[in-house]
Design an enzyme around this catalytic site. Structure first.
Site, PDB file in Angstrom:
ATOM      1  N   ILE A  34       3.761  28.868  12.236  1.00  0.00           N
ATOM      2  CA  ILE A  34       4.716  29.028  13.335  1.00  0.00           C
ATOM      3  C   ILE A  34       5.717  30.145  13.064  1.00  0.00           C
ATOM      4  CG2 ILE A  34       4.493  26.663  14.175  1.00  0.00           C
ATOM      5  CD1 ILE A  34       6.991  25.920  12.638  1.00  0.00           C
ATOM      6  N   GLY A  37       7.104  36.225   7.713  1.00  0.00           N
ATOM      7  CA  GLY A  37       7.965  37.373   7.474  1.00  0.00           C
ATOM      8  C   GLY A  37       7.892  37.801   6.032  1.00  0.00           C
ATOM      9  N   VAL A  42       6.119  30.015   7.531  1.00  0.00           N
ATOM     10  CA  VAL A  42       6.579  28.707   7.997  1.00  0.00           C
ATOM     11  C   VAL A  42       5.420  28.048   8.730  1.00  0.00           C
ATOM     12  CG1 VAL A  42       8.225  27.434   9.408  1.00  0.00           C
ATOM     13  CG2 VAL A  42       8.944  29.536   8.252  1.00  0.00           C
ATOM     14  N   LYS A  57       8.553  25.610   4.947  1.00  0.00           N
ATOM     15  CA  LYS A  57       8.812  27.014   4.642  1.00  0.00           C
ATOM     16  C   LYS A  57       8.356  27.286   3.221  1.00  0.00           C
ATOM     17  CE  LYS A  57      12.600  30.383   4.425  1.00  0.00           C
ATOM     18  NZ  LYS A  57      14.038  30.596   4.654  1.00  0.00           N
ATOM     19  N   ASP A 147      21.832  34.963   6.391  1.00  0.00           N
ATOM     20  CA  ASP A 147      21.046  35.604   7.454  1.00  0.00           C
ATOM     21  C   ASP A 147      21.317  34.964   8.815  1.00  0.00           C
ATOM     22  OD1 ASP A 147      19.326  37.516   8.424  1.00  0.00           O
ATOM     23  OD2 ASP A 147      17.506  36.383   8.005  1.00  0.00           O
TER      24      ASP A 147
END
Length: 231
Positions: A34, A37, A42, A57, A147
């Protein structure tokens, strides 16, 4: 097929009733990707022990030291706040840190702005209060998010905002001036990023812009900022 051929999880497989192989990571069954990066992947996963779906994750081995990430995961798991994603567990397998947490169903604020345009000032103010409380809870646990951005805040169908995705790094357009000059993430840089997020929610743009990290650094050095009232 995409998940079955992914190199990320352990090689141990579980055979479903349909006969299709489902990869495992620890006791979790990986159902679909889903998110992906530079930090890792994830997955939507199923926890057979508790019979529920979770978000897993998996961080790449070179993202950060596993011991530090596990310590942060333990601190994050102690946070109980309606606007912060709930962490259910963490582990290290095959040299990779994995965190599994509640599966939040909804859209990111970035997706909402992209499809529907900016929010009104009144809406953004209410969301800002929720996010300030969420960030305060994170800081009270001794953590820095690192972030904060529109892509890392989910809005459930019922309207709840959830702050997600800790420790992946920082996004240049949300980065405080000291980060563009090589500084370390702090409570102050989280607050700066939250201010940029609120700015973005009402205008769909950013206060400091540049097409590269170096351009953003120079813009900060020259003090080039677009005031909200001017936009």
């Amino acid at each position: 097929d995409e998940i079955a051929h992914s190199p990320a999880p352990s090689a141990v497989l579980h055979t479903a009733a349909t006969g299709q192989a489902i990869p495992r990571w620890g006791h979790l069954l990986l159902l679909e990707t889903i998110g992906e990066g530079s930090f890792g992947e994830v997955y939507r996963a199923r926890d057979p022990w508790l019979d529920r779906h979770v978000a897993l994750k998996l961080l790449k081995p070179d993202v950060a030291a596993p011991a530090r990430l596990m310590a942060e995961a333990q601190a994050l798991a102690r946070i109980h706040h309606p606007n912060v994603v709930t962490v259910h567990g963490a582990d290290i397998r095959d040299g990779r840190v994995g965190l599994w947490m509640e599966l939040v169903r909804g859209r990111t604020l970035a997706a909402i702005v992209a499809s529907e345009g900016p929010f009104s000032a009144a809406e953004a103010a209410v969301m800002g209060q929720e996010l300030c409380r969420a960030v305060a809870a994170v800081h009270a646990a001794g953590l820095v998010h690192r972030d904060i951005k529109a892509q890392n805040v989910m809005r459930e169908s019922g309207g709840r905002l959830v702050l997600m995705d800790f420790g992946a790094g920082h996004t240049p357009l949300y980065a405080a001036p000291e980060l563009t000059h090589g500084g370390e993430p702090t409570v102050a840089t989280d607050i700066y990023a939250l201010g940029v997020l609120l700015y973005y929610l009402v205008v769909g743009k950013y206060p400091v812009v540049g097409s590269s990290r170096e351009e953003l650094k120079q813009a900060h050095t020259r003090g080039e900022r677009r005031r909200l009232r001017d936009v």
